[in-house]
Write an enzyme that holds these catalytic residues in place. Structure first.
Site, PDB file in Angstrom:
ATOM      1  N   SER A   1       5.232 -31.325  -6.618  1.00  0.00           N
ATOM      2  CA  SER A   1       5.902 -30.397  -7.545  1.00  0.00           C
ATOM      3  C   SER A   1       7.373 -30.213  -7.204  1.00  0.00           C
ATOM      4  O   SER A   1       7.713 -29.844  -6.080  1.00  0.00           O
ATOM      5  CB  SER A   1       5.241 -29.018  -7.488  1.00  0.00           C
ATOM      6  OG  SER A   1       3.915 -29.094  -7.912  1.00  0.00           O
TER       7      SER A   1
ATOM      8  N   HIS B   1       5.738 -32.208 -13.077  1.00  0.00           N
ATOM      9  CA  HIS B   1       5.127 -33.495 -12.747  1.00  0.00           C
ATOM     10  C   HIS B   1       5.342 -34.437 -13.928  1.00  0.00           C
ATOM     11  O   HIS B   1       4.689 -34.313 -14.948  1.00  0.00           O
ATOM     12  CB  HIS B   1       3.623 -33.326 -12.493  1.00  0.00           C
ATOM     13  CG  HIS B   1       3.323 -32.708 -11.174  1.00  0.00           C
ATOM     14  ND1 HIS B   1       2.991 -33.446 -10.065  1.00  0.00           N
ATOM     15  CD2 HIS B   1       3.331 -31.424 -10.769  1.00  0.00           C
ATOM     16  CE1 HIS B   1       2.801 -32.632  -9.044  1.00  0.00           C
ATOM     17  NE2 HIS B   1       2.990 -31.401  -9.449  1.00  0.00           N
TER      18      HIS B   1
ATOM     19  N   HIS C   1      -4.166 -32.950 -10.442  1.00  0.00           N
ATOM     20  CA  HIS C   1      -4.867 -32.066  -9.512  1.00  0.00           C
ATOM     21  C   HIS C   1      -6.278 -31.787 -10.015  1.00  0.00           C
ATOM     22  O   HIS C   1      -6.524 -31.811 -11.230  1.00  0.00           O
ATOM     23  CB  HIS C   1      -4.130 -30.734  -9.399  1.00  0.00           C
ATOM     24  CG  HIS C   1      -2.679 -30.848  -9.040  1.00  0.00           C
ATOM     25  ND1 HIS C   1      -1.724 -31.203  -9.957  1.00  0.00           N
ATOM     26  CD2 HIS C   1      -2.036 -30.655  -7.861  1.00  0.00           C
ATOM     27  CE1 HIS C   1      -0.541 -31.241  -9.355  1.00  0.00           C
ATOM     28  NE2 HIS C   1      -0.707 -30.913  -8.083  1.00  0.00           N
TER      29      HIS C   1
ATOM     30  N   TYR D   1      -7.594 -28.906 -10.156  1.00  0.00           N
ATOM     31  CA  TYR D   1      -7.623 -27.666 -10.960  1.00  0.00           C
ATOM     32  C   TYR D   1      -7.303 -27.924 -12.432  1.00  0.00           C
ATOM     33  O   TYR D   1      -7.550 -27.071 -13.279  1.00  0.00           O
ATOM     34  CB  TYR D   1      -6.689 -26.586 -10.375  1.00  0.00           C
ATOM     35  CG  TYR D   1      -5.223 -26.934 -10.356  1.00  0.00           C
ATOM     36  CD1 TYR D   1      -4.477 -26.999 -11.528  1.00  0.00           C
ATOM     37  CD2 TYR D   1      -4.565 -27.189  -9.162  1.00  0.00           C
ATOM     38  CE1 TYR D   1      -3.130 -27.325 -11.512  1.00  0.00           C
ATOM     39  CE2 TYR D   1      -3.228 -27.506  -9.126  1.00  0.00           C
ATOM     40  CZ  TYR D   1      -2.517 -27.572 -10.307  1.00  0.00           C
ATOM     41  OH  TYR D   1      -1.194 -27.904 -10.283  1.00  0.00           O
ATOM     42  N   GLU D   2      -6.749 -29.098 -12.746  1.00  0.00           N
ATOM     43  CA  GLU D   2      -6.503 -29.437 -14.155  1.00  0.00           C
ATOM     44  C   GLU D   2      -7.800 -29.835 -14.853  1.00  0.00           C
ATOM     45  O   GLU D   2      -7.817 -30.061 -16.060  1.00  0.00           O
ATOM     46  CB  GLU D   2      -5.481 -30.577 -14.255  1.00  0.00           C
ATOM     47  CG  GLU D   2      -4.101 -30.205 -13.743  1.00  0.00           C
ATOM     48  CD  GLU D   2      -3.158 -31.395 -13.694  1.00  0.00           C
ATOM     49  OE1 GLU D   2      -2.696 -31.825 -14.760  1.00  0.00           O
ATOM     50  OE2 GLU D   2      -2.890 -31.905 -12.585  1.00  0.00           O
TER      51      GLU D   2
ATOM     52  N   ALA E   1       4.409 -29.379  -2.548  1.00  0.00           N
ATOM     53  CA  ALA E   1       4.979 -28.042  -2.427  1.00  0.00           C
ATOM     54  C   ALA E   1       3.860 -27.163  -1.879  1.00  0.00           C
ATOM     55  O   ALA E   1       2.759 -27.174  -2.416  1.00  0.00           O
ATOM     56  CB  ALA E   1       5.428 -27.548  -3.792  1.00  0.00           C
TER      57      ALA E   1
ATOM     58  N   MET F   1      -2.669 -27.153  -3.062  1.00  0.00           N
ATOM     59  CA  MET F   1      -3.765 -27.523  -3.964  1.00  0.00           C
ATOM     60  C   MET F   1      -3.877 -29.030  -4.176  1.00  0.00           C
ATOM     61  O   MET F   1      -4.458 -29.477  -5.165  1.00  0.00           O
ATOM     62  CB  MET F   1      -3.557 -26.830  -5.325  1.00  0.00           C
ATOM     63  CG  MET F   1      -3.431 -25.322  -5.208  1.00  0.00           C
ATOM     64  SD  MET F   1      -2.878 -24.601  -6.761  1.00  0.00           S
ATOM     65  CE  MET F   1      -2.516 -22.922  -6.230  1.00  0.00           C
ATOM     66  N   SER F   2      -3.309 -29.798  -3.252  1.00  0.00           N
ATOM     67  CA  SER F   2      -3.314 -31.259  -3.466  1.00  0.00           C
ATOM     68  C   SER F   2      -3.480 -31.986  -2.142  1.00  0.00           C
ATOM     69  O   SER F   2      -4.039 -31.445  -1.189  1.00  0.00           O
ATOM     70  CB  SER F   2      -1.994 -31.668  -4.133  1.00  0.00           C
ATOM     71  OG  SER F   2      -0.909 -31.454  -3.263  1.00  0.00           O
TER      72      SER F   2
ATOM     73  N   ASN G   1       7.379 -21.372  -0.973  1.00  0.00           N
ATOM     74  CA  ASN G   1       7.236 -19.904  -0.952  1.00  0.00           C
ATOM     75  C   ASN G   1       6.433 -19.544   0.288  1.00  0.00           C
ATOM     76  O   ASN G   1       5.687 -20.381   0.799  1.00  0.00           O
ATOM     77  CB  ASN G   1       6.501 -19.427  -2.220  1.00  0.00           C
ATOM     78  CG  ASN G   1       5.114 -20.042  -2.332  1.00  0.00           C
ATOM     79  OD1 ASN G   1       4.973 -21.179  -2.782  1.00  0.00           O
ATOM     80  ND2 ASN G   1       4.103 -19.325  -1.900  1.00  0.00           N
TER      81      ASN G   1
ATOM     82  N   HIS H   1       5.321 -19.943 -10.183  1.00  0.00           N
ATOM     83  CA  HIS H   1       5.523 -21.401 -10.207  1.00  0.00           C
ATOM     84  C   HIS H   1       6.998 -21.766 -10.378  1.00  0.00           C
ATOM     85  O   HIS H   1       7.460 -22.775  -9.860  1.00  0.00           O
ATOM     86  CB  HIS H   1       4.664 -22.018 -11.318  1.00  0.00           C
ATOM     87  CG  HIS H   1       4.663 -23.521 -11.324  1.00  0.00           C
ATOM     88  ND1 HIS H   1       4.186 -24.266 -10.259  1.00  0.00           N
ATOM     89  CD2 HIS H   1       5.089 -24.426 -12.238  1.00  0.00           C
ATOM     90  CE1 HIS H   1       4.317 -25.557 -10.538  1.00  0.00           C
ATOM     91  NE2 HIS H   1       4.872 -25.678 -11.728  1.00  0.00           N
TER      92      HIS H   1
HETATM   93  N1  CYT Z   1       2.144 -22.005  -2.777  1.00  0.00           N
HETATM   94  C1  CYT Z   1       1.920 -23.232  -3.240  1.00  0.00           C
HETATM   95  N2  CYT Z   1      -0.120 -21.665  -2.501  1.00  0.00           N
HETATM   96  C2  CYT Z   1       1.124 -21.209  -2.394  1.00  0.00           C
HETATM   97  O1  CYT Z   1       1.366 -20.078  -1.968  1.00  0.00           O
HETATM   98  N3  CYT Z   1       2.951 -24.012  -3.600  1.00  0.00           N
HETATM   99  C3  CYT Z   1       0.638 -23.697  -3.343  1.00  0.00           C
HETATM  100  C4  CYT Z   1      -0.371 -22.889  -2.960  1.00  0.00           C
END
Ligand code: CYT
Length: 273
Positions: A31, A62, A84, A86-87, A114, A212-213, A236, A248
């Site tokens: 990302s 993306h 991902h 989650y998609e 990210a 998440m990846s 973050n 996001h």
């Molecule tokens: N940030 C992120 N959790 C987070 O806090 N980029 C993915 C998952």
């Protein structure tokens, strides 16, 4: 032959029809990090939509292009964007591009993402080299009948993130005047960001970063004996670390802010790998 293997071979054949270049190294851009693809010389760009059986990303940030060419004389395949779980994609779809890269002959993979920073030693915008991962995504990328042609049923994950590649990256960052820290990446399914209680639990488990990846691609790369370097950008601080919500847009913006540093590291690293 397995359906997945046949589909991956069809995709690889299509890609080979577009370029004679044989990539040795692949880079998956996470990302907000897609602009690195501009570093590829003599680029042949193929939108994922054109490649048979390739999954399409639905997430902002993306772009969905495969860029083949060279960086510092090394033949590379750069994935600008990923899909991902989650998609709503299956594990077979999430890891399909990794299998195609393996069939194209890639021996090394730089996987980027990210991530949220759990370790309070990291600041927003820090780049971290992954030393290991904890897969709490609830599934495993190698689930299902084993594809014997690609790798064994059971495979070692004790050095999933190559210590040698990590050492090169740490050394190169030092040469460029900054410290590349190491950390353990914990994967969740998403798409909701984590709760503060989850982040406290993950810290206790030994995680430094959350995202998440990545872990699925790394599992499939290791199945195919591809060597992996993992790099996270702390876009973050994870939930509850700071007294503020996560969005996001912020994740995307930080990606842009560290673009120069990220690009300088990767560009210098590729010819050494
Ligand atoms: N940030 C992120 N959790 C987070 O806090 N980029 C993915 C998952």
């Amino acid at each position: 032959m397995s359906d997945i293997l046949a589909q991956a071979q069809t995709a690889a054949t299509y890609i080979r029809s577009k370029t004679t270049l044989q990539p040795q190294l692949a880079i998956i851009l996470g990302s907000g990090l897609g602009s690195f693809a501009a570093q590829v010389a003599d680029a042949v760009t193929i939108p994922y939509a054109e490649i048979p059986n390739f999954p399409q990303s639905t997430v902002a940030g993306h772009s969905g292009k495969l860029v083949l060419g060279t960086i510092g004389g090394v033949s590379v395949a750069v994935m600008q964007g990923r899909v991902h779980a989650y998609e709503g994609y299956t594990m077979a779809q999430v890891t399909f591009p990794t299998r195609v890269l393996g069939l194209l002959g890639v021996k090394k993979l730089i996987v980027t993402n990210a991530a949220g920073g759990i370790n309070t030693r990291y600041g927003q915008g820090a780049i971290v080299a992954l030393s290991d991962h904890i897969n709490l995504s609830g599934t495993n990328a190698a689930l299902g009948p084993n594809i014997d042609a690609l790798g064994p049923r059971f495979f070692d994950m004790s050095a999933a993130y190559s210590p040698a590649l990590r050492k090169l990256a740490i050394h190169e960052a030092a040469k460029q005047g900054w410290t590349l820290n190491e950390g353990v990446y914990l994967a969740v399914l998403g798409p909701s960001y984590e709760t503060p209680a989850e982040i406290r639990a993950f810290r206790t488990l030994g995680a430094d970063l959350v995202g998440m990846s990545t872990v699925h691609e790394v599992i499939i790369a290791r199945h195919m004996s591809i060597e992996v370097l993992g790099l996270s950008v702390v876009t973050n601080m994870a939930a509850g670390v700071l007294d503020q919500p996560i969005n996001h847009e912020e994740v995307m913006e930080i990606g842009k802010r560290i673009e120069g540093q990220f690009t300088a590291l990767l560009t210098a690293l590729v010819p050494q790998i």
